[in-house]
Motif scaffolding. Structure first.
Motif, PDB file in Angstrom:
ATOM      1  N   THR A  51      -6.076  27.956  29.260  1.00  0.00           N
ATOM      2  CA  THR A  51      -6.597  26.761  28.595  1.00  0.00           C
ATOM      3  C   THR A  51      -5.862  26.660  26.993  1.00  0.00           C
ATOM      4  O   THR A  51      -6.427  25.712  26.232  1.00  0.00           O
ATOM      5  CB  THR A  51      -8.354  27.018  28.281  1.00  0.00           C
ATOM      6  OG1 THR A  51      -8.214  28.175  27.789  1.00  0.00           O
ATOM      7  CG2 THR A  51      -9.076  26.826  29.684  1.00  0.00           C
ATOM      8  N   MET A  52      -5.111  27.524  26.690  1.00  0.00           N
ATOM      9  CA  MET A  52      -4.514  27.398  25.411  1.00  0.00           C
ATOM     10  C   MET A  52      -3.666  26.026  25.090  1.00  0.00           C
ATOM     11  O   MET A  52      -3.709  25.707  23.858  1.00  0.00           O
ATOM     12  CB  MET A  52      -3.598  28.656  25.110  1.00  0.00           C
ATOM     13  CG  MET A  52      -2.702  28.769  25.871  1.00  0.00           C
ATOM     14  SD  MET A  52      -2.891  29.689  27.387  1.00  0.00           S
ATOM     15  CE  MET A  52      -1.531  29.698  28.249  1.00  0.00           C
ATOM     16  N   PHE A  68      -9.682  26.472  20.643  1.00  0.00           N
ATOM     17  CA  PHE A  68      -8.730  27.488  20.987  1.00  0.00           C
ATOM     18  C   PHE A  68      -9.054  27.598  22.656  1.00  0.00           C
ATOM     19  O   PHE A  68      -9.713  26.941  22.964  1.00  0.00           O
ATOM     20  CB  PHE A  68      -9.037  28.665  20.459  1.00  0.00           C
ATOM     21  CG  PHE A  68      -8.938  28.786  18.931  1.00  0.00           C
ATOM     22  CD1 PHE A  68      -7.852  28.989  18.038  1.00  0.00           C
ATOM     23  CD2 PHE A  68     -10.124  28.807  18.163  1.00  0.00           C
ATOM     24  CE1 PHE A  68      -7.814  28.948  16.834  1.00  0.00           C
ATOM     25  CE2 PHE A  68     -10.047  28.813  16.569  1.00  0.00           C
ATOM     26  CZ  PHE A  68      -8.965  28.877  16.073  1.00  0.00           C
ATOM     27  N   GLY A  69      -7.754  28.267  23.190  1.00  0.00           N
ATOM     28  CA  GLY A  69      -8.017  28.734  24.572  1.00  0.00           C
ATOM     29  C   GLY A  69      -7.522  30.160  25.028  1.00  0.00           C
ATOM     30  O   GLY A  69      -7.179  30.830  23.888  1.00  0.00           O
ATOM     31  N   VAL A  87       2.956  35.308  28.273  1.00  0.00           N
ATOM     32  CA  VAL A  87       3.350  34.098  27.985  1.00  0.00           C
ATOM     33  C   VAL A  87       2.161  33.285  27.329  1.00  0.00           C
ATOM     34  O   VAL A  87       2.189  32.627  26.527  1.00  0.00           O
ATOM     35  CB  VAL A  87       3.637  33.554  29.534  1.00  0.00           C
ATOM     36  CG1 VAL A  87       3.883  31.886  29.339  1.00  0.00           C
ATOM     37  CG2 VAL A  87       4.797  33.879  29.878  1.00  0.00           C
ATOM     38  N   ALA A  88       0.916  33.594  27.813  1.00  0.00           N
ATOM     39  CA  ALA A  88      -0.179  32.728  27.462  1.00  0.00           C
ATOM     40  C   ALA A  88      -0.441  33.342  25.794  1.00  0.00           C
ATOM     41  O   ALA A  88      -0.698  32.520  25.165  1.00  0.00           O
ATOM     42  CB  ALA A  88      -1.642  33.184  28.012  1.00  0.00           C
ATOM     43  N   VAL A  94      -6.027  33.033  22.412  1.00  0.00           N
ATOM     44  CA  VAL A  94      -6.676  33.915  21.457  1.00  0.00           C
ATOM     45  C   VAL A  94      -7.762  34.921  22.325  1.00  0.00           C
ATOM     46  O   VAL A  94      -8.213  35.858  21.669  1.00  0.00           O
ATOM     47  CB  VAL A  94      -7.650  32.972  20.578  1.00  0.00           C
ATOM     48  CG1 VAL A  94      -6.961  31.967  19.697  1.00  0.00           C
ATOM     49  CG2 VAL A  94      -8.817  32.337  21.310  1.00  0.00           C
ATOM     50  N   GLU A  95      -7.676  34.730  23.516  1.00  0.00           N
ATOM     51  CA  GLU A  95      -8.449  35.628  24.337  1.00  0.00           C
ATOM     52  C   GLU A  95      -7.656  35.960  25.688  1.00  0.00           C
ATOM     53  O   GLU A  95      -7.318  34.962  26.203  1.00  0.00           O
ATOM     54  CB  GLU A  95      -9.936  35.249  24.442  1.00  0.00           C
ATOM     55  CG  GLU A  95     -10.867  36.393  25.332  1.00  0.00           C
ATOM     56  CD  GLU A  95     -12.262  36.025  25.118  1.00  0.00           C
ATOM     57  OE1 GLU A  95     -12.966  37.042  25.547  1.00  0.00           O
ATOM     58  OE2 GLU A  95     -12.831  35.300  24.399  1.00  0.00           O
ATOM     59  N   VAL A  96      -7.805  37.064  25.969  1.00  0.00           N
ATOM     60  CA  VAL A  96      -7.502  37.573  27.441  1.00  0.00           C
ATOM     61  C   VAL A  96      -8.521  37.917  28.113  1.00  0.00           C
ATOM     62  O   VAL A  96      -9.146  39.061  27.604  1.00  0.00           O
ATOM     63  CB  VAL A  96      -6.249  38.470  27.272  1.00  0.00           C
ATOM     64  CG1 VAL A  96      -6.072  38.862  29.063  1.00  0.00           C
ATOM     65  CG2 VAL A  96      -5.102  38.041  26.945  1.00  0.00           C
TER      66      VAL A  96
END
Length: 293
Positions: A51-52, A68-69, A87-88, A94-96
């Motif tokens: 979603t970023m 953010f995503g 990559v994300a 901002v979050e994994v």
């Protein structure tokens, strides 16, 4: 009781369309609703998609709110896949999040891969899939998890436990603590999974994690009802300093994020949680997890 204002609030957990499940509103519609309610930041989450980049486009379309995503490490991105996390994060995640509906704990709870008892599944039996666990046969973290932790730390991003079991979540937080991660989040602890106890929450906070209480879980009896008294008990045990309130909205059975946050805040105040603690969990504590300047 006065009507609680969510002006300045943030939300780390909103599901939007497009998605494989029906959602109440799309990225732009949600961002507009949150901005118009006076909120200052939101984070999109999707079980099946990153979603970023969606957040990047939404910020351009909806000025006046930070959007953010992130990435959920489900089978859609290869599971516990350091390359996907890498990559994300480089693209602004901002979050994994650890796996959601593809986790072993989720499968054991619902009997489904990629769905819930009350919703369809995205994974079909025609091709081989296995539920994801972050632990090996010796109850140790698999090597891929350690790589993900290093990447999250390098970007000072948030590590979300998501739909891991309580045992897995605490093992993950322990490892993150040892590695020096500053932004770890125990995701919706009373949801199933992880089905945490208050003692689990206390342990997570002792290890430096934040705790995410989601209003949408408390206010919707599906898939299981969660007593408001549990949230009050947890806050009495750990205080509000390392807790945040999110909505976990997007499902058609729930209201849009701003109203869910307000209703949950009102309910907690009715249960005896101080207004200053609600304000901290909806607003000021987010400055410890997101770069909002």
């Amino acid at each position: 009781m006065a009507i609680f204002s969510i002006k300045g609030a943030c939300d780390l957990h909103i599901h939007t369309a497009p998605d494989i499940f029906e959602r109440l509103a799309d990225d732009v519609e949600v961002a507009e609703a949150c901005r118009n309610a006076g909120m200052r930041a939101i984070v999109f989450k999707c079980h099946a998609d990153t979603t970023m980049t969606r957040a990047w486009h939404t910020r351009r379309a909806v000025p006046g709110i930070k959007v953010f995503g992130g990435v959920v490490l489900n089978l859609n991105v290869g599971g516990i896949n350091p390359a996907a996390a890498d990559v994300a994060l480089k693209l602004g995640a901002v979050e994994v999040w650890m796996p959601t509906y593809h986790s072993l704990a989720h499968y054991r709870e619902t009997g489904k891969m990629g769905g819930y008892a009350h919703q369809g599944a995205d994974v079909k039996a025609e091709y081989p899939v296995k539920p994801i666990t972050i632990l090996d046969e010796n109850d140790r973290l698999i090597p891929e998890v350690e790589w993900v932790l290093k990447l999250v730390k390098g970007h000072n991003a948030i590590l979300g436990t998501s739909h891991l079991s309580a045992h897995e979540a605490l093992k993950l937080i322990e490892a993150g603590h040892e590695m020096g991660l500053e932004r770890m989040l125990l995701t919706h602890p009373f949801f199933s999974p992880p089905s945490c106890t208050v003692e689990d929450i206390k342990r997570a906070v002792e290890l430096g994690a934040f705790v995410e209480f989601c209003g949408g879980n408390a206010l919707s009896p599906i898939p299981k009802p969660i007593a408001l008294d549990l949230y009050k008990e947890a806050l009495d045990a750990v205080g509000s300093g390392r807790c945040i309130i999110s909505s976990d909205t997007g499902h058609p059975r729930k209201t849009l994020a701003p109203e869910t946050l307000r209703m949950f805040a009102q309910a907690l105040i009715f249960k005896g949680v101080a207004v200053r603690d609600i304000e901290a969990m909806l607003n000021y504590n987010y400055d410890k997890l997101l770069d909002l300047d």
